[in-house]
Design a protein around this motif. Structure first.
Motif, PDB file in Angstrom:
ATOM      1  N   LYS A  48      44.293  35.085  37.993  1.00  5.93           N
ATOM      2  CA  LYS A  48      43.201  35.560  38.828  1.00  5.93           C
ATOM      3  C   LYS A  48      41.843  35.073  38.326  1.00  5.93           C
ATOM      4  O   LYS A  48      40.835  35.215  39.021  1.00  5.93           O
ATOM      5  CB  LYS A  48      43.260  37.094  38.846  1.00  5.93           C
ATOM      6  CG  LYS A  48      42.540  37.736  40.002  1.00  5.93           C
ATOM      7  CD  LYS A  48      42.717  39.231  40.014  1.00  5.93           C
ATOM      8  CE  LYS A  48      41.514  39.902  40.652  1.00  5.93           C
ATOM      9  NZ  LYS A  48      41.447  39.796  42.107  1.00  5.93           N
ATOM     10  N   SER A 135      43.983  43.029  43.297  1.00 10.01           N
ATOM     11  CA  SER A 135      44.162  42.300  44.545  1.00 10.01           C
ATOM     12  C   SER A 135      44.504  40.833  44.226  1.00 10.01           C
ATOM     13  O   SER A 135      44.010  40.269  43.249  1.00 10.01           O
ATOM     14  CB  SER A 135      42.889  42.375  45.386  1.00 10.01           C
ATOM     15  OG  SER A 135      41.766  41.975  44.629  1.00 10.01           O
ATOM     16  N   ASN A 137      43.722  37.810  44.849  1.00  8.64           N
ATOM     17  CA  ASN A 137      42.777  36.741  45.162  1.00  8.64           C
ATOM     18  C   ASN A 137      42.133  36.287  43.865  1.00  8.64           C
ATOM     19  O   ASN A 137      41.994  37.080  42.942  1.00  8.64           O
ATOM     20  CB  ASN A 137      41.676  37.267  46.106  1.00  8.64           C
ATOM     21  CG  ASN A 137      41.043  38.540  45.590  1.00  8.64           C
ATOM     22  OD1 ASN A 137      41.693  39.582  45.523  1.00  8.64           O
ATOM     23  ND2 ASN A 137      39.787  38.457  45.194  1.00  8.64           N
ATOM     24  N   SER A 143      39.928  39.016  49.659  1.00  8.89           N
ATOM     25  CA  SER A 143      41.236  39.603  49.355  1.00  8.89           C
ATOM     26  C   SER A 143      42.274  39.174  50.388  1.00  8.89           C
ATOM     27  O   SER A 143      41.948  38.933  51.544  1.00  8.89           O
ATOM     28  CB  SER A 143      41.129  41.131  49.334  1.00  8.89           C
ATOM     29  OG  SER A 143      40.279  41.523  48.293  1.00  8.89           O
ATOM     30  N   GLU A 172      40.711  47.450  50.578  1.00  9.92           N
ATOM     31  CA  GLU A 172      41.184  48.041  49.326  1.00  9.92           C
ATOM     32  C   GLU A 172      41.055  49.563  49.308  1.00  9.92           C
ATOM     33  O   GLU A 172      40.277  50.148  50.057  1.00  9.92           O
ATOM     34  CB  GLU A 172      40.405  47.477  48.126  1.00  9.92           C
ATOM     35  CG  GLU A 172      40.651  46.017  47.850  1.00  9.92           C
ATOM     36  CD  GLU A 172      39.714  45.103  48.613  1.00  9.92           C
ATOM     37  OE1 GLU A 172      39.079  45.559  49.581  1.00  9.92           O
ATOM     38  OE2 GLU A 172      39.627  43.928  48.226  1.00  9.92           O
ATOM     39  N   HIS A 222      31.135  39.439  45.685  1.00  5.52           N
ATOM     40  CA  HIS A 222      32.561  39.724  45.682  1.00  5.52           C
ATOM     41  C   HIS A 222      33.088  39.508  47.084  1.00  5.52           C
ATOM     42  O   HIS A 222      32.326  39.543  48.024  1.00  5.52           O
ATOM     43  CB  HIS A 222      32.752  41.185  45.273  1.00  5.52           C
ATOM     44  CG  HIS A 222      33.993  41.393  44.464  1.00  5.52           C
ATOM     45  ND1 HIS A 222      34.058  41.058  43.150  1.00  5.52           N
ATOM     46  CD2 HIS A 222      35.196  41.900  44.782  1.00  5.52           C
ATOM     47  CE1 HIS A 222      35.261  41.363  42.688  1.00  5.52           C
ATOM     48  NE2 HIS A 222      35.973  41.881  43.666  1.00  5.52           N
TER      49      HIS A 222
HETATM   50 MG    MG Z   1      39.865  42.956  44.073  1.00  4.96          MG
END
Ligand code: MG
Ligand code: TXA
Length: 318
Positions: A48, A135, A137, A143, A172, A222
């Motif tokens: 990640k 997540s 991504n 995501s 999320e 983000h």
């Molecule tokens: Mg995340």
């Protein structure tokens, strides 16, 4: 090469060998590994490209597993768990000593949830350990809400994506922690503030913290597409002098007066925020793949899941 498969026993085999498998949940796909395997957890961070101080959420199959993970279970947390588990709520609670520091970013607390997805619940029930899963991504990217999104990100680094269809909620989990017995909402998510407050009364929201984030999901930038993106109150007011620019629009519902846009995405024709939330990331993925010069998103109504959607759009446009 990454294999997309609905074979749960294959996932079990890989997880037992301390490998990392992408799993479906009702919110987004996660990158999962045995919480007690340092090898698996390190691979999650590596794949990640996530900084080690940023803790992972622990996924358990049922509430009786909680006592193996946490030292305390405050009454308000119990009420929330009863109301929303299995579901899109993560509780931050004091961790037991045997929960590895690498999972919790060195913190004394651990984030836990019971996901509401039949495939992953079945998987968790058959494993002898819980799964840590952020997540699926790369750090700072959108995501994933389908197995294809995950595969596109991690084609060469991941052994397997466990197929579970499109994520139903698509945003999320809501994250709630406790400080001096007060509940604090650290991340807006799949369960609205209003629904939380129906269970435990008024809750403090500390969603924005750019310098010392409690939940680094709250770092300013983000969930971002690669295409430049703006967030506006009214897309019809958008002025762009360069007529040749190819611009995509993302908005809640209704018709636009303006006709100069290349591509328009409406998240819910009937004006349903839950439907809009479920389509948010897949639509961002799609817009990002169209080679547009610009994406303009329109702010959602600031109620219910609209708050969570606006939060993600703000972070995507920072
Ligand atoms: Mg995340
Ligand atoms: O819906 C979800 O929560 C998905 C699915 C896969 O379950 N998971 C997810 O994980 O969104 P992740 O790692 O992308 O975001 C979890 C957030 C991070 O911002 C992390 O900092 C925060 O939760 N977090 C986890 N444990 C924490 C702790 N002990 N204290 C404060 N924040 C914590």
């Amino acid at each position: 090469m990454t294999q997309i498969s609905s074979d749960i026993s294959k996932a079990i085999e890989l997880l037992n060998k301390e490998d990392v498998v992408a799993i479906p949940t009702e919110t987004v796909y996660g990158l999962a590994g045995n919480i007690y395997s340092e090898k698996a957890i390190r691979k999650i961070f590596e794949v990640k490209q996530r900084p080690l101080f940023n803790p992972l959420i622990v996924h358990i199959p049922s509430i009786d597993h909680l006592e193996k993970i946490v030292r305390e279970f405050p009454v308000k947390a119990q009420k929330l768990a009863e109301a929303f588990w299995p579901g899109s709520l993560t509780l931050i609670l004091p961790k037991r000593l045997n929960i590895p520091e690498i999972v919790t970013g060195g913190k004394d607390t651990v984030g836990v949830r019971i996901p509401n997805h039949p495939v992953t619940l079945s998987l968790l029930k058959q494993l002898s350990f819980p799964l840590a899963a952020p997540s699926a991504n790369p750090f700072n990217r959108i995501s994933p809400t389908s197995s294809d999104h995950v595969k596109a990100y991690f084609e060469n680094t991941l052994s397997m994506v466990l197929e579970g269809g499109e994520c139903k909620n698509g945003i999320e989990s809501t994250i709630i922690g406790f400080e001096n017995n007060e509940a604090i909402l650290y991340r807006l998510g799949g369960i609205s503030v209003e629904d939380i407050e129906k269970i435990i009364g008024k809750i403090q929201i500390r969603n924005i913290s750019e310098t010392t984030p409690n939940a680094p999901g709250m770092l300013a930038k983000h969930y971002a597409p690669k295409t430049k993106m703006y967030l506006l109150d009214d897309v019809d007011e958008f002025i762009e002098n360069n007529e040749s620019k190819r611009i995509g629009v993302l908005r809640f519902k209704g018709k636009l007066k303006t006709t100069r846009f290349e591509h328009i995405e409406i998240l819910s024709k009937s004006g349903d925020l839950k439907e809009a939330a479920s389509k948010l990331y897949s639509t961002l993925h799609k817009l990002d793949s169209l080679n547009l010069d610009l994406i303009v998103a329109e702010r959602f109504p600031d109620v219910g899941l609209g708050k969570s959607i606006n939060d993600r759009l703000e972070r995507a446009t920072k």
